[in-house]
Design a protein around this motif. Structure first.
Motif, short mmCIF file in Angstrom:
data_model
loop_
_atom_site.label_atom_id
_atom_site.label_comp_id
_atom_site.label_asym_id
_atom_site.label_seq_id
_atom_site.Cartn_x
_atom_site.Cartn_y
_atom_site.Cartn_z
N UNK A 1 41.35 32.37 39.94
CA UNK A 1 40.61 33.50 39.36
C UNK A 1 40.91 34.83 40.02
N UNK A 2 42.18 35.06 40.28
CA UNK A 2 42.53 36.36 40.86
C UNK A 2 42.31 37.47 39.85
N UNK A 3 41.98 38.63 40.39
CA UNK A 3 41.88 39.81 39.55
C UNK A 3 43.24 40.52 39.59
N UNK A 4 43.34 41.55 38.74
CA UNK A 4 44.54 42.39 38.77
C UNK A 4 44.72 42.94 40.19
N UNK A 5 43.63 43.42 40.78
CA UNK A 5 43.71 43.98 42.13
C UNK A 5 44.23 42.97 43.14
N UNK A 6 43.74 41.73 43.08
CA UNK A 6 44.19 40.69 44.02
C UNK A 6 45.71 40.50 43.92
N UNK A 7 46.17 40.39 42.70
CA UNK A 7 47.60 40.12 42.51
C UNK A 7 48.44 41.34 42.89
N UNK A 8 47.96 42.50 42.53
CA UNK A 8 48.67 43.73 42.90
C UNK A 8 48.80 43.82 44.43
#
Ligand SMILES: *[C@@H]1O[C@H](CO)[C@@H](O)[C@H](O)[C@H]1NC(C)=O
Ligand SMILES: *[C@@H]1O[C@H](CO)[C@@H](O)[C@H](O)[C@H]1NC(C)=O
Length: 573
Positions: free
Chosen positions: A540-547
């Motif tokens: 459940x990563x967010x865009x921010x986590x992956x970025x």
């Protein structure tokens, strides 16, 4: 006619002339085209060699002084007199060419009709043929018939080219296309021409009646109310939006999608790339199997970092096999995509140009940002901004007082702030997190409760990784980030369009089937792509986590602390 701004901007780039408020071919051109339209008995044009003489005469009548590519004459002769079979060539000169000449004769009246209708198509939004210049968002709607006439002008090399370089416009005449089969023959080049010739055969036996739109999209650099602005690094790193579904296809092709989707064109910043020269990779192949795309090369100048081009409705005419030097035309293709209410075949092609030969530079923060924003610019829906404006009657929104009213109004509708890209949904007013809601979204709601447009996914692949030399792992993740942001944007617009006061209700998420379909083309470094993306989704990563993870990886890559690919770096086992 003469007052139209649109026409004034494009007129220097068209072969027709404006005389006492009507568009015309010069009379000598009319004579030449009439003779051609009556067939080889009248025109004596029955071979590639003579065809080129006819082309030169037409050009002389238009006083086109720019010289054509050396060997263009030999190229036309080679194609029609040697490479084409006798039977096909007889058909070409007796049926197709006359019908194309007749189509050219109609060009002035097709343009007239076009401009008459141009203001009424989209409720006052300009849609007329014009140069859509740099840093300008805009759309042009062309009938498939007008496009046919314009591409025929390219075939006859009738477009004036003198001022094109100064305006950063790409090549438009076919002289280099033909010259190159003579100066440096390759089978793939011959087959590119075959695709275009096949298109002319198709439209001369049955003219398609729909239309195609060409849109220049822009992420505005400045802070402009109601426009989506160019996100910064912090925007991506703090985004709390969940990632959208990610599907992988190891053998599929982008253009073979049967449902409506956004299909990515791995573009050159000059749209079409080498389509009319020697190029024969992803973009060029798309431009010859869907030749109506070529019309965009007439009026869309070079793209800047914050720009993308979306072409909606270009029909596919040719089937093919192979890629680059193995490219082969293998016959007719009947495009069975449904048509939208404006007469456009539901094929949306998004041209986004990746950084060219970025090398280690691609791991720098400014390059990650450039590529992510470029992809986002390609994916986001500029037209829905207008919708948003209608919803809130922006006409009234000029002073501070109105601004406050607007804020309270939009507050009720979910605190969507439109003067920056949509990031974390602050207006979320129930307990469920957005991630939970979206993760439940595979559940399909009944058809009637949703607009089919909400289903549009993105079909892409190794953008900027072939001739342009990008890192496929990096580029795939970048496109995933941008796609997820796009999905969120669409969702919010859907809520606004339906005037839903609490836009983040669970059932809207369920009704939405957001996805990115990634075609790996068998790229070896992407063989674990499913595992990696599924792992990320599971956590459940967010865009921010992956970025942030991608940024960390890139900085290690730059400092040479790692030299493995992103997937292995992230999941060593
Ligand atoms: C001729 O074409 C081949 C293959 O497309 C290419 O490698 C070569 O550089 C070309 N030569 C010239 C002179 O353009
Ligand atoms: C396109 O060509 C391929 C290879 O020849 C063939 O398998 C496929 O059926 C063709 N598709 C269409 C739609 O004609």
């Amino acid at each position: 006619m003469e007052k139209r701004e649109e026409l004034i901007s494009i007129l220097p780039f068209l072969p027709v002339v404006l005389q006492s408020s009507s568009l015309l071919w010069p009379s000598q051109v009319v004579e030449g085209l009439k003779a051609l339209s009556r067939g080889p008995e009248h025109s004596e044009v029955d071979s590639g060699e003579v065809l080129f003489l006819a082309i030169s005469d037409l050009r002389d009548s238009l006083c086109l002084s720019e010289s054509l590519a050396v060997s263009a004459a030999e190229g036309y002769a080679l194609f029609f007199d040697e490479l084409m079979s006798r039977v096909e060539s007889r058909k070409w000169f007796s049926e197709v060419l006359p019908s194309l000449a007749a189509l050219l004769l109609r060009l002035p009246s097709l343009l007239d009709i076009h401009y008459q209708n141009a203001d009424n198509l989209l409720g006052g939004v300009k849609t007329g043929l014009r140069i859509i210049g740099p840093q300008e968002a805009g759309i042009v709607f062309l009938s498939q018939e007008l496009i046919g006439a314009l591409i025929t002008c390219s075939f006859f090399c009738l477009f004036p080219i003198t001022n094109r370089d100064a305006e950063d416009l790409p090549d438009i005449n076919f002289n280099h296309l033909f010259a190159s089969i003579y100066t440096n023959y390759s089978e793939s080049q011959e087959h590119k021409i075959k695709c275009i010739i096949h298109y002319f055969e198709r439209i001369s036996s049955c003219m398609p009646t729909g239309c195609v739109s060409f849109e220049r999209k822009l992420l505005s650099g400045k802070h402009v109310p109601f426009s989506v602005s160019y996100p910064d690094t912090e925007f991506w790193s703090k985004s709390a939006i969940p990632l959208c579904h990610f599907e992988v296809s190891h053998s599929g092709l982008i253009e073979d999608q049967l449902c409506e989707s956004l299909e990515v064109d791995f573009a050159n910043k000059y749209i079409g790339g080498g389509a009319l020269r020697r190029g024969c990779v992803q973009e060029e192949i798309r431009f010859v199997i869907n030749p109506e795309l070529i019309a965009g090369m007439l009026f869309l100048p070079c793209m800047a970092d914050n720009e993308a081009i979306e072409i909606f409705g270009a029909e596919r005419f040719s089937n093919y096999t192979g890629y680059a030097s193995s490219f082969h035309f293998v016959g007719d293709y009947v495009d069975e995509k449904p048509v939208d209410f404006m007469g456009r075949q539901k094929t949306r092609i998004v041209a986004i140009d990746a950084l060219c030969s970025p090398g280690m530079r691609q791991y720098r923060p400014e390059c990650l940002l450039r590529e992510t924003n470029k992809a986002f610019c390609g994916f986001f829906d500029q037209s829905k901004q207008h919708l948003y404006q209608e919803t809130f009657q922006v006409e009234a929104f000029c002073g501070d007082k109105n601004a406050q009213e607007f804020e309270s109004h939009s507050g009720k509708a979910g605190s969507v702030q439109m003067d920056r890209p949509l990031s974390s949904p602050e207006g979320l007013n129930d307990g469920a997190s957005i991630a939970e809601l979206i993760n439940k979204s595979h559940i399909e709601l009944s058809r009637q409760s949703k607009d089919p447009q909400d289903d549009i996914g993105i079909v892409t692949g190794n953008w900027g990784c072939g001739a342009f030399g990008g890192d496929p792992e990096l580029k795939s993740i970048i496109q995933w980030l941008a796609a997820s942001q796009f999905v969120m944007q669409s969702l919010v617009y859907t809520c606004l369009r339906r005037r839903i006061k609490t836009p983040f209700e669970a059932h809207w998420f369920k009704a939405f089937r957001p996805f990115i379909l990634y075609c790996t083309f068998g790229e070896e470094t992407l063989r674990n792509m499913e595992q990696v993306t599924q792992w990320i989704l599971l956590h459940e990563w967010t865009i921010g986590d992956l970025w942030n993870m991608l940024s960390e990886y890139s900085s290690q890559r730059l400092k040479r602390k790692t030299n493995t690919g992103f997937f292995t770096w992230l999941l060593p086992s």
